[in-house]
Design a protein around this motif. Structure first.
Motif, PDB file in Angstrom:
ATOM      1  N   GLU A  57       0.951  -1.536  -0.252  1.00  0.00           N
ATOM      2  CA  GLU A  57       0.040  -0.109  -0.146  1.00  0.00           C
ATOM      3  C   GLU A  57       0.912   0.940  -0.015  1.00  0.00           C
ATOM      4  N   THR A  93      -0.289   5.477   0.646  1.00  0.00           N
ATOM      5  CA  THR A  93      -0.260   6.826   0.720  1.00  0.00           C
ATOM      6  C   THR A  93       0.201   8.330   0.295  1.00  0.00           C
ATOM      7  N   ARG A  95      -0.570  12.947   0.650  1.00  0.00           N
ATOM      8  CA  ARG A  95      -0.933  13.779   0.728  1.00  0.00           C
ATOM      9  C   ARG A  95       0.051  14.859   0.965  1.00  0.00           C
ATOM     10  N   ASP A 147      -3.818  14.398  -2.691  1.00  0.00           N
ATOM     11  CA  ASP A 147      -4.452  12.831  -2.193  1.00  0.00           C
ATOM     12  C   ASP A 147      -3.985  11.107  -2.968  1.00  0.00           C
ATOM     13  N   LYS A 180      -3.706   7.504  -3.640  1.00  0.00           N
ATOM     14  CA  LYS A 180      -3.626   5.796  -2.212  1.00  0.00           C
ATOM     15  C   LYS A 180      -3.072   5.366  -3.548  1.00  0.00           C
ATOM     16  N   ARG A 195      -1.903   0.739  -4.802  1.00  0.00           N
ATOM     17  CA  ARG A 195      -0.795  -0.397  -4.446  1.00  0.00           C
ATOM     18  C   ARG A 195      -0.912  -0.787  -5.695  1.00  0.00           C
TER      19      ARG A 195
END
Length: 181
Positions: A62, A64, A66, A143, A145, A147
């Motif tokens: 994963e 992430t 920001r 943002d 995200k 994978r």
């Protein structure tokens, strides 16, 4: 009478010589130099926010992130470059839950200005946002995200993506000064 004119002339000459020396002469010199300097001109200043990642773990990983940047009345354009590569995406189907990149750019008013949700190769995409009639002033948020998976031994199987947001602002450029203001 002639003698009095000579005294007045001497007094004026003394006053003129006194004003041309010391601090007062600096004022005249500064004004002369200022008049020789070229005029300020409008220029463009670019602020870049980049989010890039290469997955190099054999199991699903994963990611992430920001990132934020400011938009104000000098902002003329927001440009977004997006590219994603998923190894074997043409032969291994993805259901958008195992491997993906989800990116959202939200303006200062909370509106989504741009978004992408991909689970297969995405060729380079460049999008330009222009003020309509103006941008929302304040902090914008990118943002991300994602994978993916890959391997680091040979580096041949690696999911990766790159997002580059370029904010263009107008500014006044003064000669002999490197920074725009």
């Amino acid at each position: 009478m002639m003698r009095q004119q000579g005294k007045v002339l001497a007094l004026l000459l003394t006053a003129l010589l006194c004003s041309m020396s010391g601090c007062l002469s600096l004022i005249a010199a500064r004004e002369t130099v200022e008049n020789l300097r070229p005029e300020a001109y409008e220029s463009l200043d670019y602020t870049k926010v980049e989010v890039a990642h290469t997955f190099n773990v054999v199991s699903f990983e994963e990611f992430t992130n920001r990132s934020t940047f400011l938009v104000d009345d000098s902002t003329t354009e927001v440009r977004i470059y997006f590219k994603a590569s998923f190894s074997f995406s043409d032969t291994l189907p993805s259901d958008n839950t195992t491997r993906y990149v989800r990116a959202t750019l939200t303006d200062a008013d909370g509106n989504i200005a741009w978004e992408q949700d991909v689970s297969e190769d995405s060729s380079p995409l460049e999008e330009r946002l222009s003020p309509n009639p103006r941008f929302a002033y304040g902090e914008w948020v990118l943002d991300v995200k994602a994978r993916g998976w890959g391997e680091s031994t040979f580096g041949t199987i690696q999911d990766n993506f790159n997002i580059l947001v370029t904010v263009t602002n107008t500014c006044m450029q003064y000669p002999l000064v490197e920074e725009c203001s």
